[in-house]
Write an enzyme that holds these catalytic residues in place. Structure first.
Site, PDB file in Angstrom:
ATOM      1  N   ALA A 174       0.981  -0.949   0.110  1.00  0.00           N
ATOM      2  CA  ALA A 174      -0.113  -0.140  -0.367  1.00  0.00           C
ATOM      3  C   ALA A 174       1.184   1.314   0.354  1.00  0.00           C
ATOM      4  O   ALA A 174       1.083   2.104  -0.765  1.00  0.00           O
ATOM      5  CB  ALA A 174      -0.911  -0.293   1.128  1.00  0.00           C
ATOM      6  N   HIS A 206     -29.946   4.778  -6.955  1.00  0.00           N
ATOM      7  CA  HIS A 206     -30.116   3.827  -7.877  1.00  0.00           C
ATOM      8  C   HIS A 206     -29.702   5.732  -8.469  1.00  0.00           C
ATOM      9  O   HIS A 206     -30.349   6.618  -7.740  1.00  0.00           O
ATOM     10  CB  HIS A 206     -30.093   3.456  -8.663  1.00  0.00           C
ATOM     11  CG  HIS A 206     -30.149   4.244 -10.328  1.00  0.00           C
ATOM     12  ND1 HIS A 206     -29.069   3.697 -11.207  1.00  0.00           N
ATOM     13  CD2 HIS A 206     -31.303   5.271 -11.413  1.00  0.00           C
ATOM     14  CE1 HIS A 206     -29.685   4.320 -12.342  1.00  0.00           C
ATOM     15  NE2 HIS A 206     -30.292   5.280 -12.351  1.00  0.00           N
TER      16      HIS A 206
END
Length: 467
Positions: free
Chosen positions: A184, A446
């Protein structure tokens, strides 16, 4: 020299230490934190937070350079590195001051200095070579964190060869850069410097980059990074660094033993970290140290009665949120809070803030199969999601792994825009022991990126609608 008695003394004021102290105070325990440098630890001052500020700058810079993709004109975009670094340091400083305020608000005593165990529930505090205080407590929690691992022959010098600390405050943008290690830390710095214009090469000794991630996600990441112009060498070691006046020649050796040399302006060493176990008095205790990390049980207890350890000091995963949670578990166990239980490492989400972002929780498909699970695997691509297309971020994937027999969510793995925010949905689901049934019946709004999480679950059971 004063002597003060507390219920709990925490050595180290990072994300594990200061959280443990605050939780102790909330539970009515008299708590103190001993910190030798700066409250907030590496994370707030030289890690998680300032790097995210730098990466945000790189993200904005990238977007501006691609303004025409959004119907905008932004000619002659450039950056002022001094201001970029200053913003990062300002953000870090603001949060560090906030930690001090939180400790004061909770009436936690903060002592400036270096803590050393003296046995029998005693802790000496040293500052500038002198003992400034001696504390006593029934419970002493070690949260001294970790530091960058150094490899023989590749030692950082702060000028040509950097650790994460120097990489966060560059005086000038290097034209070329070698990053050793693709975990990372390495990939985030590679992403930042590459986006800001440095010709960047990543060297990884393993057979794939971000090796802690699901192999499919790792392969996707490499393809995208290389498409963007990063140079990546896997199964490769850096054998030697030859330092010049203002450059470094790096000798690389591949799996076949063949060597090559590349010369770069700067090198970043990002090959992991080791616990700060030295000079804290462990040799006078029964505390066990293995491979540079303190051995503990699930509640932070060491082999020495009354001495505990949490966070990076105790080994991987080296994550601030893991340290904080361990601090809470440790203190609640000490206080006898009902229902406290050890942290399950499989439920700790991991996030990498490169471009594209990477996030995961639980077992990879590979590890789930190796553990004996018969699995169902679902996938959904970013290119099938309306919000991703509207954002101009069509590259990415959501992958879910379920136990085929029980429906248990074993793992989730994501790459793409904002997945470091999305992963928590799966982390909550795993904590609640959700199966595919609950996830399928959850209504996702949505248009959002989160709809891909739903579709990936549906895909694992042959029910995906939009793919």
């Amino acid at each position: 020299m004063s002597e003060t008695s507390f219920d709990i003394v925490v050595v180290g004021g990072g994300p594990g230490g200061y959280v443990a102290a605050i939780r102790a105070a909330q539970l009515g325990l008299r708590a103190a934190v001993v910190e030798r440098e700066h409250l907030g630890g590496i994370c707030l001052n030289w890690g998680c937070i300032p790097t995210k500020a730098l990466l945000r700058t790189a993200e904005v810079y990238r977007t501006l350079r691609h303004a025409s993709d959004f119907g905008l004109e932004a000619d002659g975009v450039r950056f002022d590195l001094g201001k970029v670094v200053k913003r990062s340091r300002t953000v870090a400083g603001q949060l560090a001051r906030g930690v001090g305020h939180l400790l004061k608000k909770n009436k936690v005593t903060v002592i400036d200095g270096h803590g050393v165990l003296k046995g029998g529930g005693r802790l000496a505090v040293h500052k500038d070579g002198a003992t400034v205080s001696e504390l006593s407590a029934r419970h002493i929690i070690l949260a001294t964190g970790a530091r960058a691992r150094v490899l023989p022959g590749l030692e950082p010098d702060g000028r040509l060869v950097w650790t994460y600390k120097e990489a966060m405050v560059p005086e000038a943008m290097p034209q070329s850069l070698l990053v050793i290690g693709s975990g990372a830390i390495g990939i985030e710095f590679a992403s930042f410097f590459h986006e800001m214009g440095a010709e960047t090469t990543v060297v990884e000794v393993m057979d794939r980059i971000v090796p802690a991630e699901d192999p499919e996600i790792s392969a996707f990441a490499r393809k995208r990074f290389e498409k963007d112009g990063l140079t990546i060498h896997t199964e490769t070691q850096v054998k030697a660094l030859t330092r010049h006046d203002n450059a470094v020649t790096c000798t690389l050796a591949g799996k076949d033993g063949a060597t090559r040399e590349i010369t770069v302006d700067r090198v970043i060493l990002a090959v992991g970290i080791v616990g700060n176990v030295e000079d804290i008095g462990l040799e006078q205790t029964k505390v066990e140290v293995e491979r540079g990390h303190v051995v503990t049980d699930g509640y932070g207890r060491t082999a020495e009665p009354g001495v505990y350890a949490i966070g990076d000091l105790t080994g991987p995963p080296w994550l601030a949120h893991k340290a904080s949670h361990e601090g809470v578990v440790c203190v609640e166990a000490i206080a006898g809070v009902e229902g406290v239980h050890p942290l399950d490492p499989r439920r700790i989400p991991g996030c990498t803030y490169c471009h594209p972002q990477i996030a995961s929780v639980g077992l990879s498909e590979e590890k789930a199969r190796a553990a004996g699970h018969e699995v169902r695997v679902g996938r959904f691509p970013f290119v099938g999601n309306g919000k991703a297309l509207a954002l101009g971020e069509p590259d990415g994937m959501v992958k879910t792994v379920f136990d085929a027999g029980t429906g248990e969510l074993l793992g989730a793995h994501m790459i793409g825009a904002e997945v470091t925010e999305l992963i928590q949905g799966y982390a909550v689901a795993m904590t609640l022991e959700s199966t595919e049934a609950e996830l399928m019946h959850t209504v996702f709004p949505h248009p959002t990126l989160s709809e891909m999480m739903h579709e990936s679950v549906l895909d694992a059971y042959g029910r995906a609608i939009h793919f």
